[in-house]
Design a protein around this motif. Structure first.
Motif, PDB file in Angstrom:
ATOM      1  N   LYS A  69       0.830  -1.196   0.000  1.00  0.00           N
ATOM      2  CA  LYS A  69       0.000   0.000   0.000  1.00  0.00           C
ATOM      3  C   LYS A  69       0.867   1.249   0.000  1.00  0.00           C
ATOM      4  O   LYS A  69       1.745   1.414   0.851  1.00  0.00           O
ATOM      5  CB  LYS A  69      -0.923   0.034   1.216  1.00  0.00           C
ATOM      6  N   ASN A  70       0.595   2.110  -0.970  1.00  0.00           N
ATOM      7  CA  ASN A  70       1.205   3.437  -1.007  1.00  0.00           C
ATOM      8  C   ASN A  70       0.348   4.311  -0.083  1.00  0.00           C
ATOM      9  O   ASN A  70      -0.790   4.639  -0.415  1.00  0.00           O
ATOM     10  CB  ASN A  70       1.211   3.977  -2.444  1.00  0.00           C
ATOM     11  N   GLY A  74      -2.903   6.118  -1.555  1.00  0.00           N
ATOM     12  CA  GLY A  74      -4.048   5.244  -1.349  1.00  0.00           C
ATOM     13  C   GLY A  74      -4.179   4.159  -2.395  1.00  0.00           C
ATOM     14  O   GLY A  74      -5.278   3.728  -2.717  1.00  0.00           O
ATOM     15  N   VAL A  75      -3.050   3.718  -2.945  1.00  0.00           N
ATOM     16  CA  VAL A  75      -3.061   2.654  -3.941  1.00  0.00           C
ATOM     17  C   VAL A  75      -2.623   1.357  -3.272  1.00  0.00           C
ATOM     18  O   VAL A  75      -1.578   1.307  -2.630  1.00  0.00           O
ATOM     19  CB  VAL A  75      -2.115   2.977  -5.125  1.00  0.00           C
ATOM     20  N   VAL A  76      -3.432   0.319  -3.432  1.00  0.00           N
ATOM     21  CA  VAL A  76      -3.096  -1.004  -2.927  1.00  0.00           C
ATOM     22  C   VAL A  76      -2.717  -1.862  -4.133  1.00  0.00           C
ATOM     23  O   VAL A  76      -3.498  -1.977  -5.087  1.00  0.00           O
ATOM     24  CB  VAL A  76      -4.281  -1.640  -2.169  1.00  0.00           C
ATOM     25  N   ALA A  77      -1.516  -2.437  -4.110  1.00  0.00           N
ATOM     26  CA  ALA A  77      -1.041  -3.276  -5.206  1.00  0.00           C
ATOM     27  C   ALA A  77      -0.994  -4.729  -4.764  1.00  0.00           C
ATOM     28  O   ALA A  77      -0.434  -5.050  -3.720  1.00  0.00           O
ATOM     29  CB  ALA A  77       0.347  -2.817  -5.655  1.00  0.00           C
ATOM     30  N   LEU A  78      -1.596  -5.593  -5.581  1.00  0.00           N
ATOM     31  CA  LEU A  78      -1.534  -7.037  -5.378  1.00  0.00           C
ATOM     32  C   LEU A  78      -0.520  -7.581  -6.376  1.00  0.00           C
ATOM     33  O   LEU A  78      -0.656  -7.357  -7.579  1.00  0.00           O
ATOM     34  CB  LEU A  78      -2.899  -7.674  -5.636  1.00  0.00           C
ATOM     35  N   VAL A  79       0.489  -8.275  -5.878  1.00  0.00           N
ATOM     36  CA  VAL A  79       1.567  -8.757  -6.741  1.00  0.00           C
ATOM     37  C   VAL A  79       1.545 -10.278  -6.787  1.00  0.00           C
ATOM     38  O   VAL A  79       1.478 -10.939  -5.748  1.00  0.00           O
ATOM     39  CB  VAL A  79       2.933  -8.226  -6.264  1.00  0.00           C
ATOM     40  N   ARG A 131       3.137  -5.034   3.005  1.00  0.00           N
ATOM     41  CA  ARG A 131       4.069  -3.934   3.272  1.00  0.00           C
ATOM     42  C   ARG A 131       3.408  -2.601   2.937  1.00  0.00           C
ATOM     43  O   ARG A 131       2.523  -2.541   2.081  1.00  0.00           O
ATOM     44  CB  ARG A 131       5.332  -4.079   2.429  1.00  0.00           C
ATOM     45  N   VAL A 132       3.874  -1.560   3.588  1.00  0.00           N
ATOM     46  CA  VAL A 132       3.418  -0.198   3.290  1.00  0.00           C
ATOM     47  C   VAL A 132       4.627   0.651   2.933  1.00  0.00           C
ATOM     48  O   VAL A 132       5.750   0.388   3.369  1.00  0.00           O
ATOM     49  CB  VAL A 132       2.636   0.428   4.472  1.00  0.00           C
ATOM     50  N   HIS A 133       4.357   1.671   2.087  1.00  0.00           N
ATOM     51  CA  HIS A 133       5.440   2.556   1.652  1.00  0.00           C
ATOM     52  C   HIS A 133       4.879   3.946   1.370  1.00  0.00           C
ATOM     53  O   HIS A 133       3.661   4.150   1.358  1.00  0.00           O
ATOM     54  CB  HIS A 133       6.138   1.974   0.415  1.00  0.00           C
ATOM     55  N   ASP A 134       5.775   4.886   1.150  1.00  0.00           N
ATOM     56  CA  ASP A 134       5.378   6.262   0.879  1.00  0.00           C
ATOM     57  C   ASP A 134       5.534   6.641  -0.594  1.00  0.00           C
ATOM     58  O   ASP A 134       5.492   7.798  -0.953  1.00  0.00           O
ATOM     59  CB  ASP A 134       6.171   7.236   1.758  1.00  0.00           C
TER      60      ASP A 134
END
Length: 142
Positions: A69-70, A74-79, A131-134
């Motif tokens: 999650k950025n 507010g973007v959630v990425a599924l990898v 994980r979360v990131h900026d």
């Protein structure tokens, strides 16, 4: 109410261990292929579609390897980890280069928040990472 955007990406790993990556046309960064999940598609289908659209490669989706999650956007990425099943590497309107990178090349060319997605996908023993990131750097868990 604030809404989140959901994106999907495919970490495509060849039998020789090389990983499919694109250089984005809009900002020149190296990333695994991916994009916004369509409203009417399953996440695995979206990942396969994005890989095909951006690289020309067809893939089989193997498993979810991470959720990222950025926090700023507010973007959630599924990898998802994928394996190639056909097609031929080609660029698109969204990519200026498509290459099969080594693990070291991934770490050299990609920013932290994209390289970690690939490294997580290469970790066969782990359950999916969260994980979360900026947008640039990973943030520590609370």
């Amino acid at each position: 109410m604030t809404l989140h955007s959901v994106s999907v990406a495919g970490v495509v790993v060849r039998d020789d261990g090389r990983i499919l990556a694109i250089r984005r046309a809009d900002n020149g960064t190296w990333e695994p292929p991916g994009g916004v999940l369509e409203l009417d598609e399953r996440p695995e289908e979206g990942a396969a579609r994005e890989v095909r659209e951006e690289t020309g490669m067809r893939v089989e989706v193997e498993r979810l390897t991470g959720v990222y999650k950025n926090m700023k956007r507010g973007v959630v990425a599924l990898v998802f980890r994928c394996r190639p099943t056909g097609g031929e590497e080609s660029t698109s309107a969204e990519s200026t280069a498509v290459e099969w990178l080594t693990r070291d090349e991934v770490q050299e060319r990609m920013g932290e928040v994209y390289a970690v997605r690939i490294l997580d996908a290469l970790d066969a023993s782990a359950a999916p990472y969260v994980r979360v990131h900026d947008g640039r750097h990973l943030l520590e868990s609370a």
